[in-house]
Scaffold this active site. Sequence first.
Site, PDB file in Angstrom:
ATOM      1  N   ASP A 122     -25.095 -20.970  66.999  1.00 42.00           N
ATOM      2  CA  ASP A 122     -24.773 -21.234  68.396  1.00 42.00           C
ATOM      3  C   ASP A 122     -26.086 -21.137  69.171  1.00 42.00           C
ATOM      4  O   ASP A 122     -26.652 -20.062  69.333  1.00 42.00           O
ATOM      5  CB  ASP A 122     -23.756 -20.200  68.885  1.00 42.00           C
ATOM      6  CG  ASP A 122     -23.335 -20.433  70.336  1.00 42.00           C
ATOM      7  OD1 ASP A 122     -24.121 -21.020  71.103  1.00 42.00           O
ATOM      8  OD2 ASP A 122     -22.218 -19.999  70.702  1.00 42.00           O
ATOM      9  N   LYS A 177     -23.103 -24.699  79.892  1.00 43.18           N
ATOM     10  CA  LYS A 177     -24.238 -23.916  80.369  1.00 43.18           C
ATOM     11  C   LYS A 177     -25.423 -24.836  80.706  1.00 43.18           C
ATOM     12  O   LYS A 177     -25.346 -25.606  81.631  1.00 43.18           O
ATOM     13  CB  LYS A 177     -24.588 -22.841  79.339  1.00 43.18           C
ATOM     14  CG  LYS A 177     -23.359 -22.097  78.766  1.00 43.18           C
ATOM     15  CD  LYS A 177     -22.631 -21.255  79.793  1.00 43.18           C
ATOM     16  CE  LYS A 177     -21.266 -20.741  79.334  1.00 43.18           C
ATOM     17  NZ  LYS A 177     -21.205 -20.093  78.044  1.00 43.18           N
ATOM     18  N   ARG A 188      -7.955 -40.106  71.801  1.00 44.66           N
ATOM     19  CA  ARG A 188      -8.242 -38.850  71.099  1.00 44.66           C
ATOM     20  C   ARG A 188      -9.253 -39.062  69.977  1.00 44.66           C
ATOM     21  O   ARG A 188      -9.951 -38.152  69.560  1.00 44.66           O
ATOM     22  CB  ARG A 188      -6.948 -38.209  70.568  1.00 44.66           C
ATOM     23  CG  ARG A 188      -7.188 -36.835  69.977  1.00 44.66           C
ATOM     24  CD  ARG A 188      -5.939 -35.982  69.657  1.00 44.66           C
ATOM     25  NE  ARG A 188      -4.680 -36.605  69.899  1.00 44.66           N
ATOM     26  CZ  ARG A 188      -4.025 -37.341  68.993  1.00 44.66           C
ATOM     27  NH1 ARG A 188      -4.522 -37.524  67.795  1.00 44.66           N
ATOM     28  NH2 ARG A 188      -2.866 -37.885  69.304  1.00 44.66           N
ATOM     29  N   TYR A 212     -21.143 -14.211  71.091  1.00 40.07           N
ATOM     30  CA  TYR A 212     -20.266 -14.389  72.237  1.00 40.07           C
ATOM     31  C   TYR A 212     -18.918 -13.698  71.992  1.00 40.07           C
ATOM     32  O   TYR A 212     -18.331 -13.833  70.929  1.00 40.07           O
ATOM     33  CB  TYR A 212     -20.070 -15.899  72.461  1.00 40.07           C
ATOM     34  CG  TYR A 212     -19.331 -16.281  73.709  1.00 40.07           C
ATOM     35  CD1 TYR A 212     -19.867 -16.035  74.972  1.00 40.07           C
ATOM     36  CD2 TYR A 212     -18.086 -16.902  73.634  1.00 40.07           C
ATOM     37  CE1 TYR A 212     -19.191 -16.399  76.108  1.00 40.07           C
ATOM     38  CE2 TYR A 212     -17.402 -17.272  74.775  1.00 40.07           C
ATOM     39  CZ  TYR A 212     -17.947 -17.015  76.011  1.00 40.07           C
ATOM     40  OH  TYR A 212     -17.277 -17.378  77.146  1.00 40.07           O
TER      41      TYR A 212
HETATM   42  C1  LIG Z   1     -20.188 -19.740  77.155  1.00 41.53           C
HETATM   43  C2  LIG Z   1     -20.493 -19.614  75.727  1.00 41.53           C
HETATM   44  C3  LIG Z   1     -19.590 -20.033  74.745  1.00 41.53           C
HETATM   45  C4  LIG Z   1     -18.239 -20.603  75.102  1.00 41.53           C
HETATM   46  O1  LIG Z   1     -18.356 -21.824  75.732  1.00 41.53           O
HETATM   47  P1  LIG Z   1     -17.259 -22.379  76.783  1.00 41.53           P
HETATM   48  O2  LIG Z   1     -17.829 -23.686  77.183  1.00 41.53           O
HETATM   49  O3  LIG Z   1     -17.170 -21.370  77.881  1.00 41.53           O
HETATM   50  O4  LIG Z   1     -15.975 -22.487  76.025  1.00 41.53           O
HETATM   51  C5  LIG Z   1     -19.956 -19.931  73.430  1.00 41.53           C
HETATM   52  N1  LIG Z   1     -21.155 -19.404  73.067  1.00 41.53           N
HETATM   53  C6  LIG Z   1     -22.042 -18.984  73.981  1.00 41.53           C
HETATM   54  C7  LIG Z   1     -23.339 -18.430  73.530  1.00 41.53           C
HETATM   55  C8  LIG Z   1     -21.750 -19.075  75.333  1.00 41.53           C
HETATM   56  O5  LIG Z   1     -22.643 -18.635  76.232  1.00 41.53           O
END
Ligand SMILES: *Cc1c(COP(=O)(O)O)cnc(C)c1O
Length: 401
Positions: free
Chosen positions: A192, A217, A68, A121
């Site tokens: 983000d 992504k 961890r 998001y």
């Molecule tokens: C998909 C996404 C998230 C969340 O990520 P996960 O890997 O699905 O938990 C956060 N911010 C943005 C802009 C996203 O496209």
Amino acid sequence: MSLSQGDSAMQDNQRGDSTQSVHGGEQRQKFANSVTEPIAQTATYVFDSLSEFEEYKQGKRAHFEYGRYGNPTVSAAESKLAALDHAESALLFSSGMSAITTVMLAMLRSGQHIIIMEDCYRRTVQFCDLLGKFGIESTRVPPSDLAALEQAVRPETRLLLAESPTNPHLHVADLEKIVPFAKEHRLRVLIDSTFATPINQCPLDYGVDLVVHSCTKYLGGHNDLMAGSVCGKAGIVSAIKEFRDVVGTNSDPNTAWLLIRGIKTLALRMQQQNTSAQTIAEYLEGHDKVQRVFYPGLASHPDHAIAKAQMKGFGGVVSFEIDGDRERTRQFVEALQIPYLAPSLGGAETLVSHPATVSYSDLSEEDRLAIGITDQLVRYSVGIEDCADLIADFDQALAGV
Ligand SMILES: *Cc1c(COP(=O)(O)O)cnc(C)c1O
């Protein structure tokens, strides 16, 4: 002292994007002279003696302790992420949401206040609402609206959270304005940057404190893993790591390995996705069955000038409104033959979504329209297929509208 390579990852920022994607943050010398990073599939690590453990605890000896707290394959992925984002240090998490929630819980305490840009998001917005339960209030402001930001700041405000570009309208946060504003008000800025990737923008270069990605992504890039990351200055990242070590939102060695492998082609994929998305956005804007296109690479996008100044490419997501009602739009989405009808974005496969049906179905029509999720809105995540094939597919699907 834990064994992390992430802290020394700044070496070769001046190299090109593809060289960085392949080599960035990597040690030349790997286990068993391997070219690629091995997977250290272990939950815990051996100490030769108790005095070795004591030396490790005193920071005199580098050693891994327990899964961890760290893993060599995970460290290698973190080091690569830090190199790509021009960061001193990076951390990997089990998903984008576990990165975002861990960072926010680590940084904030009861009685403090945060400002979040609208159009973030959905689950991030939901989490900010949840923080109310713990005595942390949040205010939402329209993207890059400095007057609204000014109004929202309180003496107890600590954090400004923005996404750039946003989903699904691809708003771009004006970092040249937001960062000095935040500094003046002593707020930390968390961006983000999932939709941009480090290939299209490096927010840390603008003085942002922390950058998060959903590596699920573009960074992973193959629709086959879930992970998240945060990067920034070593001090703040190490405070977040202490928190991650407690809450256990860490990633695992197999996922870290897949991520490293995915990142090798990041720059190549982004070049193709940037170019195809621009071509598709222009094609759609000129099509009489399409009412409106949202893409920061188009002069018609409200944030085009900011995007041009701040980004090297405009990303692979194009959103647009069909000239028709909800039923027509649904028929169009289902008539597309190459994309998969699936949530998510950023992978090799083109994906399409009808936000009103998929991500925003839980909102009332009024709330949904208030944030611009119309019945005719389609979100299209361009993959790496041949652009001509994607356009031919649009031709046939739009002909049926
Ligand atoms: C998909 C996404 C998230 C969340 O990520 P996960 O890997 O699905 O938990 C956060 N911010 C943005 C802009 C996203 O496209």
